[in-house]
Design a protein around this motif. Sequence first.
Motif, short mmCIF file in Angstrom:
data_model
loop_
_atom_site.label_atom_id
_atom_site.label_comp_id
_atom_site.label_asym_id
_atom_site.label_seq_id
_atom_site.Cartn_x
_atom_site.Cartn_y
_atom_site.Cartn_z
N VAL A 1 41.03 35.12 43.70
CA VAL A 1 42.03 34.83 44.73
C VAL A 1 41.59 35.36 46.09
O VAL A 1 41.94 34.79 47.13
CB VAL A 1 43.43 35.37 44.35
CG1 VAL A 1 43.91 34.73 43.06
CG2 VAL A 1 43.46 36.87 44.24
N ASP B 1 38.57 35.19 47.13
CA ASP B 1 37.68 34.13 47.62
C ASP B 1 38.47 32.98 48.23
O ASP B 1 37.91 32.17 48.99
CB ASP B 1 36.82 33.59 46.49
CG ASP B 1 35.62 34.49 46.19
OD1 ASP B 1 35.42 35.46 46.95
OD2 ASP B 1 34.91 34.22 45.21
N ARG B 2 39.75 32.90 47.90
CA ARG B 2 40.60 31.84 48.45
C ARG B 2 41.49 32.36 49.58
O ARG B 2 42.43 31.68 49.99
CB ARG B 2 41.44 31.23 47.32
CG ARG B 2 40.56 30.35 46.41
CD ARG B 2 41.10 30.20 45.02
NE ARG B 2 40.25 29.29 44.24
CZ ARG B 2 39.09 29.66 43.67
NH1 ARG B 2 38.67 30.92 43.77
NH2 ARG B 2 38.37 28.78 42.99
N VAL C 1 46.39 25.80 46.36
CA VAL C 1 44.98 25.81 46.01
C VAL C 1 44.73 24.82 44.86
O VAL C 1 45.66 24.35 44.21
CB VAL C 1 44.54 27.23 45.57
CG1 VAL C 1 44.59 28.19 46.73
CG2 VAL C 1 45.39 27.73 44.40
N LEU D 1 40.27 27.13 40.41
CA LEU D 1 40.73 28.52 40.32
C LEU D 1 40.63 29.02 38.89
O LEU D 1 40.11 30.12 38.63
CB LEU D 1 42.18 28.62 40.82
CG LEU D 1 42.86 29.99 40.65
CD1 LEU D 1 42.12 31.06 41.45
CD2 LEU D 1 44.32 29.91 41.09
N ASP E 1 37.02 29.49 37.93
CA ASP E 1 36.47 30.69 38.57
C ASP E 1 36.88 31.94 37.79
O ASP E 1 36.06 32.83 37.51
CB ASP E 1 36.98 30.76 40.01
CG ASP E 1 36.17 31.71 40.88
OD1 ASP E 1 35.27 32.40 40.34
OD2 ASP E 1 36.44 31.80 42.09
#
Length: 312
Positions: free
Chosen positions: A156, A158-159, A230, A235, A238
């Motif tokens: 998260v 990374d987002r 997202v 996600l 990942d």
Amino acid sequence: MQATRRAILSELADGPVTGPALADRLDVSRAAVWKHVEALREDGFTIRGTETGYELASIPEYGDAAVEFGLDAPFDVEYHEQVDSTNAIARERAADGATDLVVLADEQTGGRGRRARAWDSPSGGVWMSIVVTPDIPPARVPLLTLAGAVAVTEAVRDRGVDAAIKWPNDVVVPGDGERGGRKLCGILTEMAGESGQVSWVAVGIGLNANIDQASVPPDATSIAAEVGPVDRRSLVQDILERFSVLSERPSETLDAWVASTDTLGQHVRIETATASFEGEAIDVTETGALVVRTDGEKRVVHAGDCEHLRPA
């Protein structure tokens, strides 16, 4: 996903392939190729027949086939639109001998956290349980909880979400909110075993992903509320890929957990089944227990609730 269908998607990922070429490469009949392509279309993949062969035009937004496609981790995915609890299904599958399985749902109606607390799990979140059969003693199972927390936190971040781990099993957005930040994700790990050996472990992850702020408790938040919606498929991939690596590397998991936590250095209140006390959170042991300095001594907490009061 069925092995031949997985192989067909892998072939199509590099560009159009004719039916005869697929049949030759996979050592199946042309009729079998057609049947598998039709099954993939039913799963939501857009596969076009062109002059140069079958072409993969699009993939499903979410679901078992979507998550498995391109997943660089050894998991099969079982997807449900709605379940009572992914952990409940995971326990059943594990008892039947399943391993390296992810039970994934769009919505849970009976989600639970620690101490049987209710966990709202509306459509749009990431609700999943990872079933593994690790060759570790029961005392080290909490490291899998830490691995799950690190995997979620890094994914998260990374987002764009400013996330951190709060011991023992929460991912939060630090700042306002009760008990150490606004809760973004909870992790519930269950296991079975005997004679000091683990039979199976189910790591349940409940992550508020594409959920409006109005649909989560006042002291919680969601990815959508923090940075906008997202892609849940990428996600989940990942998180699973990070978890797969970390679960095999305990020392790296501990280092990553320490780097990602907001608990160490905090003045905390600890509540266990038998005691309640305050102190400074100063360390985590090799099995994931929290070390708290209080009244001139160090206390090791293996299980309990932790409330952040203020930085020490």
